[in-house]
Design a protein around this motif. Structure first.
Motif, PDB file in Angstrom:
ATOM      1  N   MET A   1       0.824  -1.172   0.000  1.00 46.89           N
ATOM      2  CA  MET A   1       0.000   0.000   0.000  1.00 46.89           C
ATOM      3  C   MET A   1       0.881   1.254   0.000  1.00 46.89           C
ATOM      4  SD  MET A   1      -3.081  -1.010   2.602  1.00 46.89           S
ATOM      5  CE  MET A   1      -4.002   0.426   2.143  1.00 46.89           C
ATOM      6  N   GLY A   2       0.287   2.327  -0.461  1.00 46.68           N
ATOM      7  CA  GLY A   2       1.026   3.578  -0.540  1.00 46.68           C
ATOM      8  C   GLY A   2       1.610   4.025   0.784  1.00 46.68           C
ATOM      9  N   LYS A   3       0.856   3.806   1.869  1.00 45.74           N
ATOM     10  CA  LYS A   3       1.353   4.222   3.190  1.00 45.74           C
ATOM     11  C   LYS A   3       2.584   3.416   3.601  1.00 45.74           C
ATOM     12  CE  LYS A   3      -2.749   6.223   5.115  1.00 45.74           C
ATOM     13  NZ  LYS A   3      -3.346   6.598   6.367  1.00 45.74           N
ATOM     14  N   ASP A   4       2.620   2.152   3.222  1.00 44.37           N
ATOM     15  CA  ASP A   4       3.782   1.323   3.548  1.00 44.37           C
ATOM     16  C   ASP A   4       5.019   1.822   2.803  1.00 44.37           C
ATOM     17  OD1 ASP A   4       2.245  -0.362   5.194  1.00 44.37           O
ATOM     18  OD2 ASP A   4       1.671  -1.600   3.481  1.00 44.37           O
ATOM     19  N   TYR A   8       8.447   3.419   4.317  1.00 43.67           N
ATOM     20  CA  TYR A   8       9.751   2.868   3.943  1.00 43.67           C
ATOM     21  C   TYR A   8      10.681   3.963   3.428  1.00 43.67           C
ATOM     22  CZ  TYR A   8      13.372   0.421   1.371  1.00 43.67           C
ATOM     23  OH  TYR A   8      14.582  -0.003   0.895  1.00 43.67           O
ATOM     24  N   ILE A   9      10.180   4.817   2.545  1.00 42.84           N
ATOM     25  CA  ILE A   9      10.997   5.899   1.994  1.00 42.84           C
ATOM     26  C   ILE A   9      11.431   6.855   3.102  1.00 42.84           C
ATOM     27  CG2 ILE A   9      10.950   7.945   0.499  1.00 42.84           C
ATOM     28  CD1 ILE A   9       9.265   6.306  -1.467  1.00 42.84           C
ATOM     29  N   HIS A  10      10.507   7.167   3.999  1.00 40.79           N
ATOM     30  CA  HIS A  10      10.857   8.082   5.090  1.00 40.79           C
ATOM     31  C   HIS A  10      11.892   7.455   6.020  1.00 40.79           C
ATOM     32  CE1 HIS A  10      10.370  10.129   8.996  1.00 40.79           C
ATOM     33  NE2 HIS A  10      10.377  11.200   8.203  1.00 40.79           N
ATOM     34  N   TYR A  17       7.010  12.087   1.651  1.00 38.28           N
ATOM     35  CA  TYR A  17       6.146  12.183   0.475  1.00 38.28           C
ATOM     36  C   TYR A  17       4.705  12.060   0.927  1.00 38.28           C
ATOM     37  CZ  TYR A  17       9.721  11.536  -3.177  1.00 38.28           C
ATOM     38  OH  TYR A  17      10.774  11.696  -4.032  1.00 38.28           O
ATOM     39  N   GLU A  18       3.824  12.764   0.279  1.00 32.97           N
ATOM     40  CA  GLU A  18       2.399  12.530   0.452  1.00 32.97           C
ATOM     41  C   GLU A  18       2.073  11.227  -0.280  1.00 32.97           C
ATOM     42  OE1 GLU A  18       0.116  14.250   2.196  1.00 32.97           O
ATOM     43  OE2 GLU A  18       1.705  15.602   2.863  1.00 32.97           O
ATOM     44  N   ILE A  22       3.452   9.318  -3.839  1.00 34.14           N
ATOM     45  CA  ILE A  22       4.083   7.995  -3.914  1.00 34.14           C
ATOM     46  C   ILE A  22       3.639   7.310  -5.196  1.00 34.14           C
ATOM     47  CG2 ILE A  22       4.143   5.685  -2.884  1.00 34.14           C
ATOM     48  CD1 ILE A  22       5.780   7.696  -1.282  1.00 34.14           C
ATOM     49  N   TYR A  23       2.325   7.352  -5.465  1.00 33.54           N
ATOM     50  CA  TYR A  23       1.807   6.711  -6.675  1.00 33.54           C
ATOM     51  C   TYR A  23       2.278   7.440  -7.929  1.00 33.54           C
ATOM     52  CZ  TYR A  23      -0.998   3.862  -3.590  1.00 33.54           C
ATOM     53  OH  TYR A  23      -1.393   2.979  -2.618  1.00 33.54           O
ATOM     54  N   ARG A  24       2.402   8.738  -7.862  1.00 35.34           N
ATOM     55  CA  ARG A  24       2.926   9.510  -8.994  1.00 35.34           C
ATOM     56  C   ARG A  24       4.387   9.142  -9.248  1.00 35.34           C
ATOM     57  NH1 ARG A  24       1.940  15.357  -7.901  1.00 35.34           N
ATOM     58  NH2 ARG A  24      -0.192  14.748  -8.365  1.00 35.34           N
ATOM     59  N   LEU A  25       5.162   9.006  -8.181  1.00 37.20           N
ATOM     60  CA  LEU A  25       6.560   8.603  -8.289  1.00 37.20           C
ATOM     61  C   LEU A  25       6.683   7.209  -8.897  1.00 37.20           C
ATOM     62  CD1 LEU A  25       9.566   9.157  -7.634  1.00 37.20           C
ATOM     63  CD2 LEU A  25       9.131   8.198  -5.370  1.00 37.20           C
ATOM     64  N   MET A  26       5.821   6.294  -8.434  1.00 36.05           N
ATOM     65  CA  MET A  26       5.854   4.933  -8.982  1.00 36.05           C
ATOM     66  C   MET A  26       5.546   4.941 -10.473  1.00 36.05           C
ATOM     67  SD  MET A  26       4.053   2.831  -5.882  1.00 36.05           S
ATOM     68  CE  MET A  26       3.889   1.344  -6.842  1.00 36.05           C
TER      69      MET A  26
END
Length: 56
Positions: A1-4, A8-10, A17-18, A22-26
């Motif tokens: 999920m995006g929150k996971d 992880y990135i943080h 990231y909002e 995250i989905y835009r980056l992916m």
């Protein structure tokens, strides 16, 4: 999920990231988020194959 992924990135890189980003980056990185379907423990593989043959 995006929150996971966000967590992880943080935790790994210290970058915030909002979730929508995250989905835009992916998408930008062409990372596809696909998971396989789970299989029911009582499924009948022979019946599924027979159905595939008659449905085509």
């Amino acid at each position: 999920m995006g929150k996971d992924i966000q967590k992880y990135i943080h935790d790994t890189f210290g970058v915030k990231y909002e979730v929508r980003n995250i989905y835009r980056l992916m998408k930008t990185l062409e990372i596809v988020w696909i998971t396989s379907r789970s299989k029911h423990p009582k499924q009948d593989l022979d019946a599924q194959e027979a159905f595939k043959k008659i449905s085509n």
